[in-house]
Design an enzyme around this catalytic site. Structure first.
Site, PDB file in Angstrom:
ATOM      1  CG  HIS A 505      63.289  69.382  78.154  1.00 35.66           C
ATOM      2  ND1 HIS A 505      62.088  70.024  78.344  1.00 35.66           N
ATOM      3  CD2 HIS A 505      64.232  70.223  78.640  1.00 35.66           C
ATOM      4  CE1 HIS A 505      62.299  71.203  78.907  1.00 35.66           C
ATOM      5  NE2 HIS A 505      63.603  71.342  79.096  1.00 35.66           N
ATOM      6  CD  GLU A 506      67.745  69.309  79.771  1.00 35.73           C
ATOM      7  OE1 GLU A 506      68.346  70.286  79.289  1.00 35.73           O
ATOM      8  OE2 GLU A 506      66.873  69.432  80.658  1.00 35.73           O
ATOM      9  CG  HIS A 509      67.224  73.386  76.542  1.00 41.41           C
ATOM     10  ND1 HIS A 509      66.582  74.584  76.387  1.00 41.41           N
ATOM     11  CD2 HIS A 509      66.646  72.800  77.636  1.00 41.41           C
ATOM     12  CE1 HIS A 509      65.643  74.715  77.335  1.00 41.41           C
ATOM     13  NE2 HIS A 509      65.662  73.635  78.102  1.00 41.41           N
ATOM     14  CG  HIS A 512      67.564  77.205  70.941  1.00 46.93           C
ATOM     15  ND1 HIS A 512      66.986  77.852  71.992  1.00 46.93           N
ATOM     16  CD2 HIS A 512      67.410  78.033  69.883  1.00 46.93           C
ATOM     17  CE1 HIS A 512      66.507  79.018  71.588  1.00 46.93           C
ATOM     18  NE2 HIS A 512      66.752  79.148  70.310  1.00 46.93           N
TER      19      HIS A 512
HETATM   20 ZN   LIG Z   1      64.518  73.071  79.804  1.00 45.02          ZN
END
Ligand SMILES: [Zn+2]
Length: 726
Positions: A505-506, A509, A512
């Protein structure tokens, strides 16, 4: 926690990184038109300050070991003074306002502040101490007032407005036009465009709201601390694990003491055999701050009234309309309709769960709200018999991280090479990330371990954003933080599967931030509407449990065997257990949040009892008495403990899940989780695109259509209700 070299968005990017704390939100719309502080700093105070020198470091990272706590305040003051000089130069420019001399100049203003504030914001998250905590209480209010003075500066607003009115004749390209649009919007939403009388009223509302929300949050803190269960008898601790008992033992009281923080509350509700005590703790938790002098109910009513009033002053139907205007949901009705489509199957499933658990109760006992956690766990063990120690040996951090990098390589062609640079802490491991042509994209710095000086949870942040203004080609310094327990010296770091998902998940990010091709800091990174920003992170979680991925990374740390399919299947089934309950308590709180903020000021002011309002709203949706909303109004800190926070936005976590479930379905439909065409669109329209277009357009460009809600419902194990998009 990231700071970009720009002003006007206020502190939101400074104080809240992706996955940032839930109840510390600040946004540009909330600040009274306070005057900026008198600030001065002498040359002597700045002598030897590393922020005043060129950083001769690899990748231009901060010289961490040279920075001391005492350097921050003088550097911050100097940086604020430089920002003022930059802003004055824009405002007092005798030339007519142009895109370059105003809009681009605002992007470039406050460069030193970018360095100082991002370093300070990151270090206070990972390696804080009393001195830094005290500095935070001085520095953030100072910066808030500084940014307010800029956003409400009428001369600056006039320049922005003039340029905006000429926009069609300026020959702006797509990025320029987007920058102008977003900059103007930030000024308007902060109140820059209103008459002095309206601005004054907004400022008065903000000031009152700031005081009330602070009281709300202090009441909650005091009430949460005030309630404890002290246990001394064997029958009171029956069922509690040795670990938990050790954690709650209080030497002074010679008793086991259970308080109301969410983690010990839930652990007790799961483990305790003593039903009466479960009920006591349950009531202690849910009745906090609901009566007496620390009753938060009247404060919630007042905050809702003030927010409605402010929205009306600004020309909106309600606070929810104001907040949701630029979110993907667009309107309160859009958000509510979406929530109800998940609510109905979730509630049905919760009723089934209730029936299953009632069947486990002793004769004559009626299943009640305070039984839910305890019996759900009993049922989970009975059905899946899953011990997390069975899976951990297959999730060695080194392999998991290598798996995430391999996934990114197969999807996007990017590569990661470990590099030896000095991080902020000795445990930091850093990687040089390159694109498919071998060009440097950014530095990825990872800090995986828990320590006392570090805040909890997991988050992505940056020490430097991206910028390519006038071809300066600045690439980002991106961080990922987790809180894994440090293993004994020489042992591998073995992870729970939920931590594996968090790492991916991280990392999402992180990609991104790292892969962006946007030139302007204002929309180059991970910021965007609250109901979109989690999408690029959440979608990568889907790869963790795919057989092709597990073969790549889930290998036993001693034998090298791939995790057995049977174990994976049980692990995934167990993960969906009790989903009816979790969905129902979350959606109930989201609906409650929306309904508080859909009220007109008159309707809100007419409410005499917050709890009666809450019951009427939730019973109207059919909530069953055995489930409480995840937060009741009196302790809904996400929406009432700061001026804006998550108000009207608590639904956003679930909304992002529509996008990630539907987005991953594109790979499943292509029957290849690394399908090159789908991956290329995901890369171009999500990871590289920042905020160049509104989020719904970005999503449509990636997916070819609007998202459909069915994959989310299937992912949660719910029956699909009806066809069609949402
Ligand atoms: Zn998040």
């Amino acid at each position: 926690m990231k700071f970009k070299r720009l002003i006007g968005l206020g502190l939101v990017t400074l104080m809240l990184g992706a996955c940032g704390g839930a109840d510390q939100g600040e946004t540009a719309d909330e600040a009274p038109a306070a005057a900026a502080d008198e600030i001065s700093v002498t040359e002597a105070e700045l002598a030897g300050n590393p922020f005043m020198e060129e950083w001769d470091t690899p990748y231009g990272i901060p010289p961490f070991s040279a920075i001391e706590n005492g350097h921050y305040m003088p550097a911050m003051k100097k940086a604020v003074l430089e920002l003022r000089t930059d802003i004055d130069a824009i405002v007092n420019n005798p030339d007519a306002p142009t895109f370059e001399n105003t809009i681009v100049a605002l992007e470039l203003a406050g460069e030193l502040l970018g360095d100082v504030a991002s370093t300070f914001g990151n270090i206070t998250g990972t390696d804080t101490d009393d001195e830094l905590r005290a500095l935070e209480t001085q520095i953030y209010p100072m910066l808030t007032r500084e940014f307010d003075a800029i956003t409400l500066n009428p001369d600056l607003w006039q320049r922005v407005k003039t340029i905006y009115e000429q926009r069609d004749s300026l020959g702006l390209d797509e990025q320029d036009a987007r920058l102008l649009e977003l900059r103007r919007r930030a000024f308007i939403r902060a109140g820059a465009a209103f008459t002095p009388e309206v601005k004054e009223q907004i400022a008065e509302i903000n000031a009152e709201m700031s005081a009330i929300t602070t009281t709300f949050s202090q009441n909650l803190l005091l009430e949460t601390k005030a309630f404890t269960l002290e246990l001394t008898e064997d029958d009171e601790i029956a069922g509690l694990s040795d670990d938990f008992k050790a954690a709650i033992w209080n030497d002074e009281k010679q008793a086991w003491v259970v308080g109301l923080n969410r983690s010990s509350y839930e652990t007790f509700m799961v483990q305790a055999e003593n039903r009466e005590l479960r009920e006591k703790l349950f009531n202690g938790y849910r009745l906090r701050a609901s009566e007496g002098e620390r009753d938060n109910g009247p404060l919630a009513i007042r905050v809702a009234t003030l927010r409605a009033k402010r929205a009306e002053l600004m020309g909106y139907e309600s606070h929810a309309h104001y907040i949701l205007e630029y979110n993907m949901a667009k309107t309160p009705k859009g958000a509510e309709d979406f929530l109800l489509r998940v609510w109905r199957p979730g509630l049905e499933q919760a009723k089934q769960e209730r029936t299953d658990m009632q069947a486990m109760m002793a004769d004559g006992e009626t299943f009640a709200a305070h039984d839910w956690w305890h019996y759900a766990e009993k049922l989970r063990l009975e059905r899946y018999d899953l011990d997390e120690n069975a899976t951990k040996p297959y999730f060695d951090l080194e392999n998991v991280r290598a798996g995430a990098f391999e996934m990114a390589n197969r999807l996007f062609g990017v590569t990661f090479e470990e590099v030896d640079v000095e991080g902020w802490n000795p445990v930091v491991v850093s990687f040089d990330m390159k694109d498919e042509n071998g060009d440097h994209l950014g530095l990825f710095m990872t800090d995986m371990y828990a320590r006392d000086s570090k805040r909890g949870g997991a988050w992505m942040s940056s020490y430097r954003g991206t910028s390519n203004i006038n071809g300066d080609k600045i690439r980002p310094l991106i961080t990922n933080n987790l809180n894994l327990p440090t293993p004994p010296e020489g042992d591998p770091t073995l992870m729970r599967f939920s931590d594996v998902e968090t790492l991916f998940h991280e990392f999402g990010h992180g990609l991104h931030g790292l892969m962006t091709k946007i030139d302007y800091p204002m929309f180059s990174g991970v910021d965007g509407p609250r109901d979109y920003t989690e999408f690029p992170a959440q979608i990568l979680e889907h790869w963790t449990s795919q057989p092709e991925m597990l073969e790549l990374y889930a290998t036993h740390y001693e034998t090298g065997d791939v995790i057995p399919t049977e174990l994976v299947d049980r692990m995934l089934l167990a993960a969906n257990h009790n989903q009816g309950f979790y969905t129902t308590e979350y959606v109930a709180a989201s609906l409650l949040d929306l309904r508080w903020h859909m009220l007109s000021s008159e309707e809100a002011a007419a409410i005499t009892d917050a709890h009666v309002f809450e019951r009427e709203v939730l019973e109207g949706y059919g909530l069953i008495p055995e489930i409480e909303p995840r937060y009741r109004s009196e302790y809904f800190a996400h929406i009432f403990s700061s001026s804006t926070g998550y108000s009207s936005g608590y639904y956003a976590y679930l909304w992002s899940e529509i996008l990630d479930a539907d987005g991953f379905a594109a790979f499943k439909q292509a029957e290849n989780i690394f399908d090159p065409e789908v991956a290329a669109r995901l890369k171009k329209w999500v990871y590289e695109a920042g905020g160049i277009k509104p989020a719904d357009e970005l999503y449509r460009n990636f997916r070819g259509s609007d998202p459909s809600i069915e994959p989310l419902l299937e992912g949660r194990g719910f029956a699909v209700e009806e066809a069609g998009g949402n």
